[in-house]
Write an enzyme that holds these catalytic residues in place. Structure first.
Site, short mmCIF file in Angstrom:
data_model
loop_
_atom_site.label_atom_id
_atom_site.label_comp_id
_atom_site.label_asym_id
_atom_site.label_seq_id
_atom_site.Cartn_x
_atom_site.Cartn_y
_atom_site.Cartn_z
N GLY A 190 0.82 -1.21 0.00
CA GLY A 190 0.00 0.00 0.00
C GLY A 190 0.85 1.25 0.00
CG ASN A 191 -0.25 4.56 -1.76
OD1 ASN A 191 -0.96 5.45 -1.31
ND2 ASN A 191 -0.64 3.78 -2.77
NE ARG A 192 3.44 8.57 5.09
CZ ARG A 192 4.27 9.58 5.31
NH1 ARG A 192 5.50 9.55 4.81
NH2 ARG A 192 3.89 10.62 6.03
CB SER A 193 -2.70 8.10 -0.91
OG SER A 193 -3.75 8.94 -1.28
#
Ligand code: CTP
Ligand code: CA
Length: 234
Positions: A33-36
């Site tokens: 995943g990512n931090r958005s």
């Protein structure tokens, strides 16, 4: 309190906004995943609705509470890049404006394991995860756009100043979008924050607008730039 009167200058437009960060499955319990947080995309969708547009929000993973701000909007969930491509193609087919604010993963595991990966299975030797590129949703939408449709991309870059703009220009060109909203990110900048600071590049790479402030203020600046770009090409 006085209600703020907003212009309904997007009335009659069908818009689609993607938001959040995709999650690419590794196994049934893990993902890349990512931090958005999804905040900027939700702010764009809300701003558009308040300005009179008919809005569809396509949401990948968003932080807790963020989607509460989208109450009353049509929301479609799309968790992985492949889902995002399908959902955006569907929604874009009827849209006048499409905004790709989602942070779509660039790579996904070559194969998601149906069984949970175990340490027993790797016997203390660590693991290599094979990654393959995901579909580029924005590029795909650019290739399929309907006549008169305005396509907006986002770019989060860790570079600054001239290098930031140069990278943004190359990206705009490569993607085939009409507008690219470029912002600087870093360990401490750009994520999980209420405010934002962006440069909006137009076709040809010129600076169409600069905006900073709350995500709502940035959202309104993006819609202003969309309207300006649409009236310039009419
Ligand atoms: N995007 C997309 N599909 C992907 C990757 C990105 O639709 N698989 C969209 C994003 O939603 C954004 C724009 O493309 O609107 C730019 O994303 P960005 O990650 O900055 O560009 P990339 O082409 O992935 O280049 P890189 O990450 O290598 O800088
Ligand atoms: Ca990327």
């Amino acid at each position: 309190a006085l209600a703020v009167l907003r212009p309904r200058d997007l009335a009659g437009l069908r818009v689609v906004v993607s938001t959040g960060g995709t999650r690419e499955p590794i196994d049934p319990v893990r993902f890349i995943g990512n931090r958005s947080s999804g905040r900027q995309g939700v702010a764009l969708a809300r701003a558009a609705a308040e300005r009179g547009a008919e809005v569809t929000l396509v949401a990948a993973h968003t932080d807790d509470g963020v989607l509460a701000e989208a109450t009353g909007l049509a929301v479609v969930r799309a968790m992985a890049a492949a889902d995002m491509l399908t959902a955006m193609r569907d929604a874009a087919a009827m849209a006048d404006v499409v905004v790709m604010a989602a942070a779509v993963a660039d790579y996904r595991p070559a194969a998601a394991s149906d069984a949970k990966l175990t340490k027993e299975g790797s016997r203390g030797r660590g693991r290599k995860l094979e990654l393959v590129e995901t579909e580029d949703v924005l590029k795909a939408l650019a290739g399929e756009r309907r006549p008169g449709q305005t396509l907006v991309g986002f770019a989060a870059e860790t570079s600054r100043g001239d290098e930031l703009l140069a990278r943004g220009r190359r990206k705009l060109e490569r993607k085939g979008a009409d507008l690219l909203v470029v912002n600087e990110v870093g360990w401490e900048v750009g994520f999980e924050q209420a405010s934002n600071e962006v440069v909006i590049l137009g076709r040809g790479g010129g600076v169409a607008a600069e905006a900073s402030g709350t995500k709502r203020e940035v959202a309104d600046a993006v819609w202003d730039a969309v309207l300006a770009a649409r009236s310039a090409t009419r």
